[in-house]
Enzyme design. Structure first.
Site, PDB file in Angstrom:
ATOM      1  N   CYS A   1       0.865  -1.170   0.000  1.00 11.23           N
ATOM      2  CA  CYS A   1       0.000   0.000   0.000  1.00 11.23           C
ATOM      3  C   CYS A   1       0.901   1.219   0.000  1.00 11.23           C
ATOM      4  CB  CYS A   1      -0.915   0.001   1.237  1.00 11.23           C
ATOM      5  SG  CYS A   1      -1.968   1.471   1.334  1.00 11.23           S
TER       6      CYS A   1
ATOM      7  N   GLU B   1      -4.755   1.568  -5.125  1.00  6.57           N
ATOM      8  CA  GLU B   1      -3.941   0.464  -5.604  1.00  6.57           C
ATOM      9  C   GLU B   1      -3.953   0.488  -7.117  1.00  6.57           C
ATOM     10  OE1 GLU B   1      -1.237  -1.247  -5.389  1.00  6.57           O
ATOM     11  OE2 GLU B   1      -1.930  -1.788  -3.368  1.00  6.57           O
TER      12      GLU B   1
END
Length: 245
Positions: free
Chosen positions: A2, A114
């Site tokens: 992340c 993402e």
């Protein structure tokens, strides 16, 4: 991993959720990236008493024993502090195991970004729980002291294998600690690591991914338009190769 997230909730919302209020009201942030200051919730860092506080630290974990603040890297071996730690090995890796025992935290967020790779094209997605509201990413924090006496507090997020809702986009996702686990996770007690380690093994939440503009890839962009859902652009076809002879 992340590597980007967003935080839109204000001080009142943070206080309502975590029972503690930031000293300075945070502005909406639409594209938080490594190296920037981030808000975390942790226990009292001096006494480890069960009293929460909101702290502003640098996103990029530096182990306390590192000689230089450039130790680590997003992938664990390059230059720059650690952005993420893998939940499967965080308890045993030299860089993280001390902080895992005593300095766990919650990274305050409303969602994350993402990227899904298709050939040479990477499509970004805004990922949230389908409705506005705070989430708490599992994290670690550390105090690094330089040889000149300088100090910097840093943090990283803990990730896990992606669940069914986003595994088609990326193979990793941040670990979420639900409200009923916050006390366990924050409690600075290393005697029973299974007590707080169990929160890393829970089923992942049902994320909702939304395709967004590739403008989010530029860290200089930080505006509400980054959250807007867009049509997914098809990856350009590879140029056809022809034999000359």
């Amino acid at each position: 991993m992340c590597g980007r997230y967003f935080l839109l909730s204000d001080s009142d919302a943070i206080e309502a959720a975590f029972g503690v209020k930031p000293d300075v009201a945070p502005p909406p942030r639409y594209n938080i990236s490594p190296g920037q200051p981030i808000l975390i919730v942790r226990q009292d860092p001096l006494t480890y008493a069960p009293k929460r506080e909101v702290a502003m630290v640098q996103w990029g974990f530096i182990p306390d024993w590192a000689k230089e603040p450039t130790f680590g890297g997003a992938g664990g071996g390059g230059a720059g502090p650690f952005v993420n730690a893998r939940g499967e090995t965080v308890h045993e890796k030299a860089s993280f195991k001390n902080a895992y025992r005593r300095r766990r935290c919650l990274v305050i967020a409303d969602g994350f970004y993402e990227w899904q790779r298709s050939g040479k094209v990477k499509q970004p997605y805004r990922v949230d729980l389908g409705e506005p509201g705070l989430v708490a990413f599992a994290g670690l924090w550390e105090l690094w002291q330089g040889p000149d006496g300088s100090e910097v507090e840093t943090a990283c997020m803990i990730t896990r294998a992606a669940g069914p809702s986003i595994e088609a986009i990326h193979h990793r996702e941040p670990v979420i600690i639900p409200p009923e686990g916050w006390d366990d996770w924050l409690h600075a007690d290393e005697r029973d690591m299974k007590l707080y380690g169990r929160w890393l093994d829970r089923d992942p939440p049902l994320w909702t991914p939304h395709p967004v503009s590739r403008d989010v890839g530029n860290v200089a962009n930080d505006h509400a338009g980054l959250l807007a859902e867009v049509e997914v652009e098809e990856a350009p076809e590879e140029p056809q190769q022809f034999d000359l002879f």
